[in-house]
Scaffold this motif. Structure first.
Motif, PDB file in Angstrom:
ATOM      1  N   THR A 116      14.150  -1.297  -5.751  1.00 37.73           N
ATOM      2  CA  THR A 116      12.938  -1.520  -4.969  1.00 37.73           C
ATOM      3  C   THR A 116      12.686  -0.269  -4.152  1.00 37.73           C
ATOM      4  OG1 THR A 116      13.423  -3.886  -4.844  1.00 37.73           O
ATOM      5  CG2 THR A 116      11.833  -3.002  -3.255  1.00 37.73           C
ATOM      6  N   PHE A 117      11.504   0.274  -4.317  1.00 41.29           N
ATOM      7  CA  PHE A 117      11.090   1.478  -3.608  1.00 41.29           C
ATOM      8  C   PHE A 117      10.218   1.037  -2.436  1.00 41.29           C
ATOM      9  CE2 PHE A 117       8.028   5.063  -3.180  1.00 41.29           C
ATOM     10  CZ  PHE A 117       8.928   6.064  -2.874  1.00 41.29           C
ATOM     11  N   VAL A 118      10.662   1.318  -1.226  1.00 42.39           N
ATOM     12  CA  VAL A 118       9.933   0.939  -0.023  1.00 42.39           C
ATOM     13  C   VAL A 118       9.485   2.219   0.669  1.00 42.39           C
ATOM     14  CG1 VAL A 118      10.049  -0.264   2.187  1.00 42.39           C
ATOM     15  CG2 VAL A 118      11.317  -1.163   0.212  1.00 42.39           C
ATOM     16  N   ASN A 119       8.179   2.335   0.876  1.00 39.15           N
ATOM     17  CA  ASN A 119       7.627   3.543   1.467  1.00 39.15           C
ATOM     18  C   ASN A 119       6.698   3.157   2.611  1.00 39.15           C
ATOM     19  OD1 ASN A 119       6.952   6.186   1.894  1.00 39.15           O
ATOM     20  ND2 ASN A 119       6.146   6.555  -0.148  1.00 39.15           N
ATOM     21  N   THR A 165       1.589  10.513   6.329  1.00 47.12           N
ATOM     22  CA  THR A 165       2.999  10.865   6.256  1.00 47.12           C
ATOM     23  C   THR A 165       3.714   9.626   5.735  1.00 47.12           C
ATOM     24  OG1 THR A 165       3.392  10.179   8.535  1.00 47.12           O
ATOM     25  CG2 THR A 165       2.895  12.515   8.164  1.00 47.12           C
ATOM     26  N   SER A 166       4.900   9.816   5.168  1.00 51.67           N
ATOM     27  CA  SER A 166       5.589   8.660   4.612  1.00 51.67           C
ATOM     28  C   SER A 166       7.090   8.749   4.842  1.00 51.67           C
ATOM     29  CB  SER A 166       5.293   8.518   3.120  1.00 51.67           C
ATOM     30  OG  SER A 166       5.839   9.592   2.391  1.00 51.67           O
ATOM     31  N   HIS A 186      -3.535   1.907  10.793  1.00 51.25           N
ATOM     32  CA  HIS A 186      -3.086   3.153  10.169  1.00 51.25           C
ATOM     33  C   HIS A 186      -1.631   3.079   9.696  1.00 51.25           C
ATOM     34  CE1 HIS A 186      -6.741   5.365  11.009  1.00 51.25           C
ATOM     35  NE2 HIS A 186      -6.762   4.751  12.186  1.00 51.25           N
ATOM     36  N   SER A 187      -1.068   1.905   9.714  1.00 48.32           N
ATOM     37  CA  SER A 187       0.324   1.725   9.301  1.00 48.32           C
ATOM     38  C   SER A 187       0.389   0.807   8.079  1.00 48.32           C
ATOM     39  CB  SER A 187       1.117   1.129  10.464  1.00 48.32           C
ATOM     40  OG  SER A 187       2.477   1.013  10.113  1.00 48.32           O
ATOM     41  N   TYR A 188       1.023   1.319   7.013  1.00 50.02           N
ATOM     42  CA  TYR A 188       1.142   0.591   5.747  1.00 50.02           C
ATOM     43  C   TYR A 188       2.588   0.628   5.261  1.00 50.02           C
ATOM     44  CZ  TYR A 188      -3.944   0.815   5.100  1.00 50.02           C
ATOM     45  OH  TYR A 188      -5.298   0.682   5.239  1.00 50.02           O
ATOM     46  N   VAL A 189       2.924  -0.340   4.422  1.00 49.69           N
ATOM     47  CA  VAL A 189       4.203  -0.344   3.725  1.00 49.69           C
ATOM     48  C   VAL A 189       3.921  -0.666   2.263  1.00 49.69           C
ATOM     49  CG1 VAL A 189       6.449  -1.477   3.464  1.00 49.69           C
ATOM     50  CG2 VAL A 189       5.538  -1.028   5.745  1.00 49.69           C
ATOM     51  N   ASN A 190       4.455   0.144   1.381  1.00 48.06           N
ATOM     52  CA  ASN A 190       4.388  -0.122  -0.058  1.00 48.06           C
ATOM     53  C   ASN A 190       5.763  -0.596  -0.508  1.00 48.06           C
ATOM     54  OD1 ASN A 190       3.667  -0.041  -2.867  1.00 48.06           O
ATOM     55  ND2 ASN A 190       4.788   1.866  -2.986  1.00 48.06           N
ATOM     56  N   PRO A 208      -0.483  15.541  -8.543  1.00 51.94           N
ATOM     57  CA  PRO A 208      -1.746  15.447  -7.802  1.00 51.94           C
ATOM     58  C   PRO A 208      -1.868  14.146  -6.988  1.00 51.94           C
ATOM     59  CG  PRO A 208      -2.149  16.073 -10.084  1.00 51.94           C
ATOM     60  CD  PRO A 208      -0.705  15.711  -9.974  1.00 51.94           C
ATOM     61  N   HIS A 209      -1.293  13.077  -7.490  1.00 55.49           N
ATOM     62  CA  HIS A 209      -1.320  11.814  -6.737  1.00 55.49           C
ATOM     63  C   HIS A 209      -0.495  11.939  -5.462  1.00 55.49           C
ATOM     64  CE1 HIS A 209      -3.384   9.442  -9.779  1.00 55.49           C
ATOM     65  NE2 HIS A 209      -2.633  10.047 -10.687  1.00 55.49           N
ATOM     66  N   ALA A 210       0.689  12.507  -5.581  1.00 53.98           N
ATOM     67  CA  ALA A 210       1.550  12.684  -4.411  1.00 53.98           C
ATOM     68  C   ALA A 210       0.876  13.578  -3.384  1.00 53.98           C
ATOM     69  CB  ALA A 210       2.897  13.263  -4.834  1.00 53.98           C
ATOM     70  N   GLU A 211       0.248  14.650  -3.848  1.00 52.77           N
ATOM     71  CA  GLU A 211      -0.433  15.576  -2.941  1.00 52.77           C
ATOM     72  C   GLU A 211      -1.603  14.887  -2.239  1.00 52.77           C
ATOM     73  OE1 GLU A 211      -1.297  18.555  -0.577  1.00 52.77           O
ATOM     74  OE2 GLU A 211       0.478  18.474  -1.843  1.00 52.77           O
ATOM     75  N   ALA A 212      -2.349  14.081  -2.955  1.00 52.63           N
ATOM     76  CA  ALA A 212      -3.482  13.367  -2.356  1.00 52.63           C
ATOM     77  C   ALA A 212      -3.006  12.422  -1.253  1.00 52.63           C
ATOM     78  CB  ALA A 212      -4.248  12.599  -3.430  1.00 52.63           C
ATOM     79  N   LEU A 213      -1.917  11.705  -1.501  1.00 53.99           N
ATOM     80  CA  LEU A 213      -1.383  10.814  -0.477  1.00 53.99           C
ATOM     81  C   LEU A 213      -0.850  11.598   0.720  1.00 53.99           C
ATOM     82  CD1 LEU A 213       0.394   8.131  -2.686  1.00 53.99           C
ATOM     83  CD2 LEU A 213      -1.641   7.805  -1.253  1.00 53.99           C
TER      84      LEU A 213
END
Length: 110
Positions: free
Chosen positions: A15-18, A94-95, A59-63, A84-89
């Motif tokens: 499980t990847f939690v970001n 910040t993560s 402004h706070s999220y968790v994936n 490009p997806h990582a750069e856009a995020l």
């Protein structure tokens, strides 16, 4: 499953939690995240994800993303088309990414 309803497993799933702190408009971040999720959703080993937005802090999220195994996740993140997806995020937030394996799970009786 044990008598108390808890389940221990070592099936290789991760499980990847970001946790994200967004510097942009929340809608812009969510659109960009959806594009990234669409890309990752097509990668072998991807199972599902959930993007959560904090109740009090817009402004706070968790994936939370579920992958069949660590190798699948690493392969997906190393694809040249992921950059490009990582750069856009990163341009919008910040993560704080972390990986977990299942230690226990419990589901309430219906």
């Amino acid at each position: 499953m044990s008598e108390d309803g808890q389940r221990n497993t070592d099936d290789g799933a991760v499980t990847f939690v970001n946790r994200f702190t967004v510097r942009a408009l929340p809608d812009e971040f969510e659109r960009t995240f959806a594009d990234t999720a669409e890309f990752l959703g097509k990668q072998p080993g991807f199972l599902r994800y959930t993007l959560l937005k904090h109740v009090d802090d817009q402004h706070s999220y968790v994936n939370i993303a579920y992958w069949r195994d660590l190798e699948s996740l690493r392969n997906a993140l190393s694809q040249p088309d992921f950059a490009p997806h990582a750069e856009a995020l990163r341009s919008l937030s910040t993560s704080d990414p972390n990986l977990y394996t299942l230690a226990q799970s419990f589901t309430a009786d219906p």
